[in-house]
Design an enzyme around this catalytic site. Sequence first.
Site, PDB file in Angstrom:
ATOM      1  CG  ASN A 153      -0.459  -0.286   2.511  1.00 36.96           C
ATOM      2  OD1 ASN A 153       0.607  -0.888   2.635  1.00 36.96           O
ATOM      3  ND2 ASN A 153      -1.149   0.139   3.550  1.00 36.96           N
ATOM      4  CB  CYS A 190      -4.203  14.212  -1.032  1.00 35.51           C
ATOM      5  SG  CYS A 190      -5.843  14.445  -1.711  1.00 35.51           S
ATOM      6  CE1 TYR A 191      -4.216  11.650   5.740  1.00 31.45           C
ATOM      7  CE2 TYR A 191      -6.273  11.143   6.856  1.00 31.45           C
ATOM      8  CZ  TYR A 191      -4.962  11.567   6.902  1.00 31.45           C
ATOM      9  OH  TYR A 191      -4.395  11.895   8.096  1.00 31.45           O
ATOM     10  CD  GLU A 207      -5.276  -5.923  -1.472  1.00 35.09           C
ATOM     11  OE1 GLU A 207      -4.693  -4.827  -1.311  1.00 35.09           O
ATOM     12  OE2 GLU A 207      -6.057  -6.414  -0.634  1.00 35.09           O
TER      13      GLU A 207
END
Length: 159
Positions: A68, A73-74, A81
Amino acid sequence: MAQVQYDCSRGNHQNITNSTTSPVGHEQIQLLLHVCKEAKKSAYCPYSHFPVGAALLTCDGKIFSGCNVENACYPLGVCAERTAIQKAVSEGYVNFRAMAIASNSEEDFIVPCGACRQVMREFSRDWDIYMTKPDGTYIVKTLQELLPLSFGPEDLKKF
Ligand code: THU
């Protein structure tokens, strides 16, 4: 290690052929479990502190890893994946046989989020997702089981 070629003859997308007819061997599963655990070490997750690793097995027997990658900037953060899938597709691989996913969660098997399931589904319903715990145990489901009644590329061809 010898390269394993999977029978991916029951495709459901033009130029994309996947199948569960050729089982993933024990050695290959162990390798996938190892690679996703290693990939987790590269996770960039300063906001969630929830590292995830993925290992994607193509029908050619090639393995792509992913982690990940979060962002200040969430919403721009990407799951492990999808990182693995984007790496594979960008290198010309679109026939997938299996994916293994790892996190640090001791209690629960790590499961792919809904967005990742849809991205996986683009490439077939018929491949295996290994959801692991750090102790090496796992559960395995086909994508069809994880995302029943799904919408995919074939649905756009009905008009
Ligand atoms: N995450 C993944 O990478 N894969 C999953 O299967 C579940 C969640 C990431 C997204 C985010 O960076 C962090 O885990 C917390 O949700």
